[in-house]
Write an enzyme that holds these catalytic residues in place. Structure first.
Site, mmCIF file in Angstrom:
data_model
loop_
_atom_site.group_PDB
_atom_site.id
_atom_site.type_symbol
_atom_site.label_atom_id
_atom_site.label_comp_id
_atom_site.label_asym_id
_atom_site.label_seq_id
_atom_site.Cartn_x
_atom_site.Cartn_y
_atom_site.Cartn_z
ATOM 1 N N ALA A 110 0.825 -1.202 0.000
ATOM 2 C CA ALA A 110 0.000 0.000 0.000
ATOM 3 C C ALA A 110 0.866 1.262 0.000
ATOM 4 O O ALA A 110 0.540 2.254 -0.644
ATOM 5 C CB ALA A 110 -0.931 0.006 1.209
ATOM 6 N N GLU A 111 1.973 1.216 0.719
ATOM 7 C CA GLU A 111 2.846 2.386 0.833
ATOM 8 C C GLU A 111 3.580 2.697 -0.474
ATOM 9 O O GLU A 111 3.676 3.846 -0.869
ATOM 10 C CB GLU A 111 3.878 2.173 1.943
ATOM 11 C CG GLU A 111 3.327 2.289 3.340
ATOM 12 C CD GLU A 111 2.983 3.711 3.734
ATOM 13 O OE1 GLU A 111 3.487 4.673 3.128
ATOM 14 O OE2 GLU A 111 2.189 3.865 4.671
ATOM 15 N N SER A 112 4.138 1.665 -1.110
ATOM 16 C CA SER A 112 5.061 1.924 -2.217
ATOM 17 C C SER A 112 4.970 0.959 -3.381
ATOM 18 O O SER A 112 5.692 1.134 -4.363
ATOM 19 C CB SER A 112 6.496 1.858 -1.689
ATOM 20 O OG SER A 112 6.802 0.501 -1.371
ATOM 21 N N TYR A 160 -6.931 3.777 4.541
ATOM 22 C CA TYR A 160 -5.648 3.056 4.579
ATOM 23 C C TYR A 160 -5.807 1.627 5.096
ATOM 24 O O TYR A 160 -5.336 0.679 4.479
ATOM 25 C CB TYR A 160 -4.679 3.857 5.452
ATOM 26 C CG TYR A 160 -3.268 3.382 5.450
ATOM 27 C CD1 TYR A 160 -2.456 3.563 4.345
ATOM 28 C CD2 TYR A 160 -2.720 2.774 6.572
ATOM 29 C CE1 TYR A 160 -1.138 3.150 4.343
ATOM 30 C CE2 TYR A 160 -1.407 2.357 6.585
ATOM 31 C CZ TYR A 160 -0.622 2.547 5.469
ATOM 32 O OH TYR A 160 0.679 2.139 5.473
#
Length: 188
Positions: free
Chosen positions: A7-9, A112
């Site tokens: 999800a972050e990168s 998120y």
């Protein structure tokens, strides 16, 4: 929790956010240093997939210990510990789903945790979601070598008969074409 990095990168070691978060786990400079990730002109260990993953595991463990919930820990990873602590106080609840109903958290943080959960569900049930023809990469196969400070990576790649781009890909934390000259030795 590996889906948090997705999800972050998207597991991109070179990912950089507008807020200066870097690497597969998107560590901010201060948090990265707090968890042992060195950053200077020569290297940025937030980009190192192994060191950053160890640091992220330590940080997420700390957040879980603080909040007692993986959902709140993940939300705190995204929005910050202070923001989640204030939300818990404001809404008198330590349940992420209760907190997310209010207006205090930004939509990015509210979405998120569900995003990570959705990625985990899809990732663990690929065929059910139509991903049955995926050609997975082989696990990384590499050797570690110790080199002197200031080692020229172009010359090293020639001596090892390994493409320079491959050395860069396997060592994304090295920001220059040479290893840091300020340390006694460097492990590539």
């Amino acid at each position: 929790l590996i889906f948090l990095a997705m999800a972050e990168s998207g597991f991109n070691t070179n990912a950089k956010s507008w807020a200066a978060a870097v690497g597969p786990w998107q560590f901010m400079p201060y948090t990265g240093r707090l968890y042992g990730l060195e950053q200077d002109w020569y290297k940025d260990e937030r980009r190192d997939p192994i060191k950053a993953t160890v640091a992220a595991a330590r940080y997420l463990t700390k957040l879980y210990d603080d909040f007692g919930s993986w959902e709140v820990a993940a939300a705190a990873y995204n929005a910050g510990e202070g923001k989640l602590s204030k939300a818990i106080t404001k809404y008198k609840s330590d349940d992420f789903w209760d907190i997310s109903k209010g207006r205090y958290l930004k939509a990015e943080t509210k979405n998120y945790v569900p995003k990570i959960m959705a990625l985990a569900i899809i990732g663990k049930n690929l065929k059910s979601f139509g991903f049955d023809d995926i050609d997975f990469h082989e696990p990384l196969d590499f050797d570690e070598i110790t080199v002197k400070p200031g080692t020229d990576l172009v010359k090293l790649s020639e001596a090892l008969q390994v493409d320079f781009e491959e050395i860069q890909r396997l060592n994304p934390e090295v920001l220059r074409w040479f290893t840091p000259p300020t340390i006694a030795e460097y492990k590539l």
